[in-house]
Design an enzyme around this catalytic site. Structure first.
Site, PDB file in Angstrom:
ATOM      1  N   GLY A  14      14.111  -2.229   1.814  1.00 49.16           N
ATOM      2  CA  GLY A  14      13.629  -2.973   0.498  1.00 49.16           C
ATOM      3  C   GLY A  14      13.295  -4.439   0.947  1.00 49.16           C
ATOM      4  N   SER A  15      13.487  -4.832   2.501  1.00 51.93           N
ATOM      5  CA  SER A  15      13.311  -6.001   2.797  1.00 51.93           C
ATOM      6  C   SER A  15      11.758  -6.812   2.406  1.00 51.93           C
ATOM      7  CB  SER A  15      13.540  -6.391   4.052  1.00 51.93           C
ATOM      8  OG  SER A  15      12.685  -5.943   5.314  1.00 51.93           O
ATOM      9  N   ASN A  16      10.822  -5.831   2.602  1.00 48.52           N
ATOM     10  CA  ASN A  16       9.350  -6.422   2.194  1.00 48.52           C
ATOM     11  C   ASN A  16       9.313  -6.541   0.794  1.00 48.52           C
ATOM     12  OD1 ASN A  16       7.367  -6.346   4.323  1.00 48.52           O
ATOM     13  ND2 ASN A  16       8.559  -4.578   4.923  1.00 48.52           N
ATOM     14  N   LEU A  98       1.090   9.713  -0.112  1.00 52.81           N
ATOM     15  CA  LEU A  98       0.710  10.274  -1.257  1.00 52.81           C
ATOM     16  C   LEU A  98      -0.549  11.221  -1.248  1.00 52.81           C
ATOM     17  CD1 LEU A  98       0.629   6.541  -2.700  1.00 52.81           C
ATOM     18  CD2 LEU A  98       1.889   8.130  -3.536  1.00 52.81           C
ATOM     19  N   HIS A 114       2.351  -1.455   7.568  1.00 57.72           N
ATOM     20  CA  HIS A 114       2.666  -0.475   8.806  1.00 57.72           C
ATOM     21  C   HIS A 114       3.400  -1.349   9.903  1.00 57.72           C
ATOM     22  CE1 HIS A 114       3.051   3.230  11.044  1.00 57.72           C
ATOM     23  NE2 HIS A 114       2.517   2.768  12.078  1.00 57.72           N
ATOM     24  N   ASP A 151      -2.209   6.120   7.466  1.00 59.54           N
ATOM     25  CA  ASP A 151      -2.286   5.077   7.950  1.00 59.54           C
ATOM     26  C   ASP A 151      -3.774   4.387   8.775  1.00 59.54           C
ATOM     27  OD1 ASP A 151       0.343   4.668   7.818  1.00 59.54           O
ATOM     28  OD2 ASP A 151       0.944   5.365   9.738  1.00 59.54           O
ATOM     29  N   GLU A 180       6.091  -9.280   8.926  1.00 55.28           N
ATOM     30  CA  GLU A 180       5.654  -8.404   7.816  1.00 55.28           C
ATOM     31  C   GLU A 180       6.061  -9.042   6.534  1.00 55.28           C
ATOM     32  OE1 GLU A 180       7.351  -4.207   7.643  1.00 55.28           O
ATOM     33  OE2 GLU A 180       7.374  -3.885   9.816  1.00 55.28           O
TER      34      GLU A 180
HETATM   35  C1  GRF Z   1       8.672  -1.783   7.388  1.00 56.83           C
HETATM   36  O1  GRF Z   1       8.991  -1.817   8.874  1.00 56.83           O
HETATM   37  C2  GRF Z   1       7.294  -1.242   7.020  1.00 56.83           C
HETATM   38  O2  GRF Z   1       6.370  -1.892   8.009  1.00 56.83           O
HETATM   39  C3  GRF Z   1       7.413   0.346   7.077  1.00 56.83           C
HETATM   40  O3  GRF Z   1       8.748   0.535   6.720  1.00 56.83           O
HETATM   41  C4  GRF Z   1       9.468  -0.591   6.899  1.00 56.83           C
HETATM   42  C5  GRF Z   1      10.127  -1.043   5.605  1.00 56.83           C
HETATM   43  O4  GRF Z   1      11.182  -2.021   5.543  1.00 56.83           O
HETATM   44  N1  GRF Z   1       6.779   0.798   6.431  1.00 56.83           N
HETATM   45  P1  GRF Z   1      11.767  -2.547   4.249  1.00 56.83           P
HETATM   46  O5  GRF Z   1      12.376  -1.368   3.436  1.00 56.83           O
HETATM   47  O6  GRF Z   1      10.778  -3.097   3.324  1.00 56.83           O
HETATM   48  O7  GRF Z   1      12.770  -3.375   4.775  1.00 56.83           O
END
Ligand code: GRF
Length: 329
Positions: A14-16, A98, A114, A151, A180
């Site tokens: 969940g870092s994003n 999905l 991605h 993708d 990201e």
């Molecule tokens: C990220 O590297 C994203 O590009 C890929 O999955 C990973 C998710 O990382 N689709 P996080 O859960 O957001 O830390």
């Protein structure tokens, strides 16, 4: 303009998601409402939704050891989403493809991030490892619209990241992840401002015509911090900029003209100023005078250092300035 109601889908770390939540908090995503976070398992990243008081739902993909069929799972997720009037879905490490019905329902309203420069290393959950094994010199990340083929939807934005000889899966993944966290909020911002337009496979980014070319600020530390967050400045360097932004005018009193002249020279050399009485240079009476030191916090800090190495009572002046500024220095 109406705000974009966002849903973020996660399966893991969940870092994003955290980067998106922070960007909303900082005011960078001012036109975005994070309405709900959806996970298909007890994902670690749910903690960020909890901390930020964002509603979240776990729609389990595996129930009592049995995998729910993808279409069925999608439908359960759609049911949850219907409650939130969602305009945009951001997949952020969602490990499930999905299906057609879902994509049709939210056509051009689903984006994904991605960890590779698509179309290289697509359709995999370990794009970074594959990139290293392949021996590419440049990798990166891509934000794209989601279509049926994995993708492969139209690309919104990408960021290239060098691959170093000594990189392993982890070091490269971390380097990519850093970017990201920058490009995903950026893509969401552009979507929320209605600036993305599809032209076949191409995503055209419209210029922001409403933008005020120049705006001004009075120095109010909170407001400037918000403004820095809003343009995407990294928090780690806020203080460096703040030191240059924070204005100071100090009255230094009871000094000699010689001391005043040195202070003025030092301030000019630092790009600041020092207002002195008109007859300072000619002042032969040795009457004490006052001057106004004008600069930013960084210049005053440097002035203090310089004055400590100067003759007369200037080290004492340095000390007094330092004390007066107290904890602000
Ligand atoms: C990220 O590297 C994203 O590009 C890929 O999955 C990973 C998710 O990382 N689709 P996080 O859960 O957001 O830390």
């Amino acid at each position: 303009m109406e705000k974009t109601n966002l849903a973020v889908f996660i399966s893991g770390r969940g870092s994003n998601l955290k980067a998106i939540i922070d960007a909303i908090k900082d005011g960078y995503l001012e036109k975005v409402n994070l309405k709900v976070v959806i996970a298909n398992k007890e994902a670690h990243g749910l903690k960020y939704a909890k901390e930020a008081n964002v509603p979240y739902h776990v729609v389990y993909r595996i129930v009592k050891g049995e995998k729910i069929q993808k279409e069925q799972h999608d439908r359960e997720v759609m049911e949850v989403l219907e409650k939130y009037n969602i305009h945009l879905i951001a997949l952020a490490g969602y490990d499930q493809v999905l299906q057609k019905e879902f994509i049709n329902r939210y056509r051009w309203k689903i984006i994904n991030i991605h960890p590779s420069l698509l179309p290289s290393f697509s359709g995999t959950l370990h794009g970074q490892k594959d990139a290293i094994e392949y021996g590419v010199k440049v990798s990166g990340c891509t934000v794209h619209f989601v279509e049926e083929s994995v993708d492969a939807g139209p690309i919104i934005t990408q960021f290239a990241v060098p691959v170093k000889d000594e990189d392993n899966d982890e070091t490269l993944s971390n380097r990519i992840l850093e970017y990201e966290h920058i490009i995903y909020p950026k893509a969401i911002k552009m979507f929320s401002e209605g600036r993305l337009r599809l032209d076949g496979r191409k995503v055209m980014i419209k210029k922001d015509m409403n933008v005020e070319k120049v705006t001004t600020f009075r120095f109010e530390s909170d407001k400037i911090k918000i403004a820095m967050g809003a343009i995407g400045v990294s928090k780690g360097v806020f203080s460096t900029f703040m030191e240059k932004a924070e204005p100071f005018v100090l009255s230094v009193n009871d000094i000699t003209s010689r001391e005043a002249t040195i202070i003025k020279q030092e301030m000019l050399a630092l790009g600041g100023e020092c207002a002195i009485p008109e007859d300072t240079i000619l002042n032969s009476t040795l009457l004490p005078i006052s001057v106004l030191v004008i600069g930013n916090k960084m210049q005053i800090k440097k002035l203090i250092k310089k004055l400590k190495a100067q003759p007369f009572d200037l080290p004492l002046v340095a000390d007094k300035i330092s004390k007066k500024m107290g904890r602000t220095i």
